[in-house]
Scaffold this motif. Structure first.
Motif, PDB file in Angstrom:
ATOM      1  N   LYS A  45       0.828  -1.202   0.000  1.00  0.00           N
ATOM      2  CA  LYS A  45       0.000   0.000   0.000  1.00  0.00           C
ATOM      3  C   LYS A  45       0.868   1.261   0.000  1.00  0.00           C
ATOM      4  N   ASN A  95       2.420   1.555  -3.522  1.00  0.00           N
ATOM      5  CA  ASN A  95       1.403   1.918  -4.515  1.00  0.00           C
ATOM      6  C   ASN A  95       0.970   3.380  -4.367  1.00  0.00           C
ATOM      7  N   LYS A  96       0.829   3.830  -3.123  1.00  0.00           N
ATOM      8  CA  LYS A  96       0.428   5.221  -2.902  1.00  0.00           C
ATOM      9  C   LYS A  96       1.533   6.166  -3.353  1.00  0.00           C
ATOM     10  N   TYR A  97       2.789   5.786  -3.101  1.00  0.00           N
ATOM     11  CA  TYR A  97       3.909   6.614  -3.567  1.00  0.00           C
ATOM     12  C   TYR A  97       3.878   6.723  -5.084  1.00  0.00           C
ATOM     13  N   LEU A  98       3.689   5.597  -5.767  1.00  0.00           N
ATOM     14  CA  LEU A  98       3.670   5.611  -7.238  1.00  0.00           C
ATOM     15  C   LEU A  98       2.496   6.426  -7.756  1.00  0.00           C
ATOM     16  N   GLU A  99       1.383   6.381  -7.032  1.00  0.00           N
ATOM     17  CA  GLU A  99       0.210   7.171  -7.433  1.00  0.00           C
ATOM     18  C   GLU A  99       0.492   8.666  -7.288  1.00  0.00           C
ATOM     19  N   LEU A 100       1.041   9.068  -6.134  1.00  0.00           N
ATOM     20  CA  LEU A 100       1.330  10.479  -5.896  1.00  0.00           C
ATOM     21  C   LEU A 100       2.443  10.981  -6.798  1.00  0.00           C
ATOM     22  N   GLY A 135       2.994  10.079  -9.785  1.00  0.00           N
ATOM     23  CA  GLY A 135       2.656   9.832 -11.182  1.00  0.00           C
ATOM     24  C   GLY A 135       3.029  10.954 -12.113  1.00  0.00           C
ATOM     25  N   LYS A 169       5.277  -1.149 -11.667  1.00  0.00           N
ATOM     26  CA  LYS A 169       4.273  -0.112 -11.899  1.00  0.00           C
ATOM     27  C   LYS A 169       3.500  -0.399 -13.191  1.00  0.00           C
ATOM     28  N   GLY A 218      -0.430  -1.364 -13.411  1.00  0.00           N
ATOM     29  CA  GLY A 218      -1.188  -0.487 -14.288  1.00  0.00           C
ATOM     30  C   GLY A 218      -1.981  -1.256 -15.311  1.00  0.00           C
TER      31      GLY A 218
END
Length: 316
Positions: free
Chosen positions: A237, A240-245, A247, A307, A311
């Motif tokens: 989590k 994933n949140k780091y990769l989302e932020l 982006g 990622k 995705g």
């Protein structure tokens, strides 16, 4: 004792390591500074019960060297709306100012943060808190909404400029890495004649270091495979949140990442395990430079592949 144990190499410089300073510059450059009058300063010191002849830190009592913003100007890479004015400034020593940072003063002063007044066992701490609370009630601080005042067009333009500067820094760092790699390879070539003269212990140390790194990279590969199938794991989590932020390739601080995951009670311990190499860690994914989180360079390709996989719906 080995002489090498007494010798510390300079920390490698990173262009992107200045991202936080750039962000603070973009915010502080738009914040008004209202100089106080002599009477303003006198009244402020009276409320804080500080003598003009004994100019001391309001937090700990040491000699004051600067003025600290009681309410931070910057939070999560955005302006809080407060400005530089006497009702938002208190005398401070550098030690307290650095320890407090942009934290809420009341939470910090009673916290176990390094060099906080509680940690340093400052005397009369309750009395200091009472003085600061009285100061908070002394005058209402100014708080502005910058975008409402200047309009969305100018506001957007300012932050577009910020984004462009950070993007140039990112591209510059990639080029710098390439240049450094080429130079390093060139130096290795020039020093080949000395390779045979290296002692065996140095070679063994280098091999052990490489093996240790290779083992960690392999651990990361296995963890990523597992997390792609089990996205509910805490470390997954966090990643994933780091990769989302991240982006849009904007710099992410630990505080920003933690704020985006309020449900994770063990965020700090898990995140700490994700930025160290040890036999019992979760796998080294991150490194933190000047408060900015980056993916550990040796595993960036693995994380990029992960990622792409999530995705494509591996987690969905």
């Amino acid at each position: 004792m080995s002489y090498l144990s007494l010798f510390r190499m300079p920390t490698p410089m990173k262009i992107t390591g200045r991202s936080s300073s750039i962000t603070n510059a973009f915010i502080n450059s738009i914040i008004p500074v209202l100089p106080p009058s002599e009477d303003d300063v006198k009244e402020a010191l009276n409320v804080l019960k500080i003598s003009k002849t004994d100019f001391q830190c309001v937090y700990c009592g040491d000699g004051a060297t600067e003025w600290d913003h009681l309410r931070p100007l910057v939070k999560e890479q955005k302006p809080t709306g407060y400005i530089s004015e006497i009702q938002n400034l208190v005398p401070s020593c550098g030690k307290c100012n650095q320890s407090k940072g942009n934290k809420n003063w009341f939470d910090w002063i009673l916290s176990d943060a390094p060099k906080s007044p509680k940690t340093r066992e400052v005397e009369n701490l309750n009395l200091r808190i009472e003085n600061l609370q009285a100061y908070e009630s002394w005058r209402k601080p100014t708080k502005v909404n910058f975008e409402d005042i200047v309009g969305s067009e100018l506001w957007t333009q300012h932050w577009d400029n910020w984004s462009q500067v950070l993007q140039v820094m990112t591209e510059s760092q990639k080029l710098a890495n390439e240049i450094k790699h080429i130079v390093a390879c060139s130096q290795n070539t020039l020093s080949n004649i000395n390779i045979s003269s290296k002692n065996e212990s140095n070679s063994a140390t280098e091999n052990n270091s490489n093996n240790f790194c290779d083992k960690e990279i392999e651990k990361v590969r296995k963890k990523l495979e597992r997390w792609s199938k089990k996205p509910n794991q805490i470390c997954c989590k966090i990643l994933n949140k780091y990769l989302e932020l991240n982006g849009d390739q904007q710099p992410i601080t630990k505080n920003a990442l933690q704020a985006a995951l309020p449900e994770l009670a063990t965020f700090n311990s898990n995140f700490a395990q994700m930025k160290m190499i040890s036999d019992k860690n979760h796998a080294k994914i991150f490194e933190v430079n000047n408060e900015i989180i980056e993916v550990w360079e040796p595993v960036r390709q693995l994380v990029a592949q992960y990622k792409r996989e999530i995705g494509n719906g591996v987690n969905g």
